[in-house]
Design a protein around this motif. Structure first.
Motif, short mmCIF file in Angstrom:
data_model
loop_
_atom_site.label_atom_id
_atom_site.label_comp_id
_atom_site.label_asym_id
_atom_site.label_seq_id
_atom_site.Cartn_x
_atom_site.Cartn_y
_atom_site.Cartn_z
N GLU A 1 75.64 64.81 -10.87
CA GLU A 1 75.28 64.54 -9.47
C GLU A 1 73.99 63.73 -9.44
OE1 GLU A 1 75.14 67.07 -5.40
OE2 GLU A 1 73.84 67.82 -6.99
N LYS A 2 73.98 62.74 -8.57
CA LYS A 2 72.80 61.92 -8.35
C LYS A 2 72.68 61.68 -6.85
CE LYS A 2 70.98 57.35 -9.34
NZ LYS A 2 71.23 56.07 -9.96
N ILE A 3 71.58 62.15 -6.27
CA ILE A 3 71.36 62.01 -4.83
C ILE A 3 70.11 61.17 -4.61
CG2 ILE A 3 70.86 63.24 -2.67
CD1 ILE A 3 72.27 65.71 -4.00
N LYS A 4 70.24 60.20 -3.75
CA LYS A 4 69.11 59.36 -3.36
C LYS A 4 69.06 59.37 -1.84
CE LYS A 4 67.46 54.61 -3.87
NZ LYS A 4 67.80 53.28 -4.40
N LYS A 5 68.05 60.06 -1.27
CA LYS A 5 67.94 60.19 0.18
C LYS A 5 67.04 59.10 0.72
CE LYS A 5 68.59 65.17 0.09
NZ LYS A 5 68.06 66.48 0.46
N TYR B 1 59.98 59.55 -5.47
CA TYR B 1 59.29 58.46 -6.17
C TYR B 1 60.10 57.17 -6.05
CZ TYR B 1 56.19 56.31 -9.58
OH TYR B 1 55.27 55.50 -10.19
N LYS B 2 59.62 56.13 -6.70
CA LYS B 2 60.18 54.79 -6.60
C LYS B 2 61.35 54.53 -7.54
CE LYS B 2 55.44 53.22 -5.81
NZ LYS B 2 55.45 52.65 -4.48
N THR B 3 61.56 55.42 -8.48
CA THR B 3 62.61 55.20 -9.48
C THR B 3 63.36 56.49 -9.75
OG1 THR B 3 63.04 54.25 -11.68
CG2 THR B 3 61.05 55.59 -11.44
N GLY B 4 64.54 56.35 -10.35
CA GLY B 4 65.43 57.48 -10.57
C GLY B 4 64.93 58.49 -11.58
N ASP C 1 59.14 46.87 -13.17
CA ASP C 1 58.09 46.92 -12.15
C ASP C 1 58.66 47.55 -10.88
OD1 ASP C 1 56.07 46.54 -10.30
OD2 ASP C 1 55.86 44.39 -10.68
N VAL C 2 58.17 48.73 -10.54
CA VAL C 2 58.66 49.43 -9.35
C VAL C 2 57.62 49.45 -8.23
CG1 VAL C 2 60.26 50.88 -10.64
CG2 VAL C 2 57.93 51.69 -10.23
N SER C 3 56.58 48.66 -8.39
CA SER C 3 55.47 48.71 -7.44
C SER C 3 55.86 48.34 -6.01
CB SER C 3 54.31 47.82 -7.91
OG SER C 3 54.72 46.48 -8.05
N ASN C 4 56.89 47.52 -5.83
CA ASN C 4 57.30 47.12 -4.49
C ASN C 4 58.36 48.04 -3.87
OD1 ASN C 4 55.57 44.90 -4.31
ND2 ASN C 4 57.00 43.61 -5.45
N LYS C 5 58.79 49.01 -4.64
CA LYS C 5 59.81 49.95 -4.12
C LYS C 5 59.10 51.06 -3.35
CE LYS C 5 63.52 50.57 -6.84
NZ LYS C 5 64.23 51.15 -8.00
N LYS C 6 59.81 51.65 -2.39
CA LYS C 6 59.21 52.76 -1.65
C LYS C 6 59.65 54.09 -2.25
CE LYS C 6 62.77 52.92 1.87
NZ LYS C 6 63.12 53.10 3.22
#
Length: 153
Positions: free
Chosen positions: A148-152, A102-105, A14-19
């Motif tokens: 490479e994995k970038i999460k801004k 999005y909210k997930t990777g 459940d990713v509904s609470n993630k921004k």
């Protein structure tokens, strides 16, 4: 063989609470081929057509359809897909770079894209990679990984 299925069943995370966050992921992989096959690819001499252009399109399609193939992946609003190749004497390196906010990777999308690009190359060259027994002793897909994995945030 004993198996156990959780009484709550199978669930996606459940990713509904993630921004929403901008995410970029790059995956690479390799296909080992005969030198003669590499030459035919670079000269565009294969019966099935332009191998790398076809593999590039297949990689893009795979990224966009990852949630249809991998059961627990969320459908994502993909913003950018780049599929590139580097040709060596006895192998081709495929690289897939995916971007989404999005909210997930997006690791699975990038891995799926590079995997399908490599599988497409194999499909397009299998007739000339086979030995006289119908086997593929010189053909191998290997080294698929996230580089490479970038999460801004």
């Amino acid at each position: 063989m004993l198996t156990h299925v959780d009484e709550n069943g199978v669930k996606m995370v459940d990713v509904s609470n993630k921004k929403d966050v901008e995410r970029i992921c790059t995956a690479v992989g390799f296909i080992k081929l005969k030198k003669s096959t590499i030459e035919k690819i670079t000269k565009k001499e294969l019966i099935k057509g332009d191998v790398l252009t076809t593999a590039q399109v297949a990689g893009v399609m795979a990224v966009k359809n990852t949630s249809n193939i991998i059961p627990m992946c969320h459908p994502l609003p993909i913003e950018s897909i780049k599929v590139n190749f580097e040709i060596f004497e006895d192998r081709i390196k495929a690289e897939t770079r995916v971007k989404a906010t999005y909210k997930t990777g997006i690791e699975m999308e990038s891995l799926t894209g590079v995997s399908v690009a490599l599988l497409t190359i194999w499909d397009m060259v299998k007739a000339i990679e086979k030995d006289k027994f119908g086997q593929y002793p010189d053909t191998q897909i290997y080294g698929i990984e996230i580089t490479e994995k970038i999460k801004k945030e």
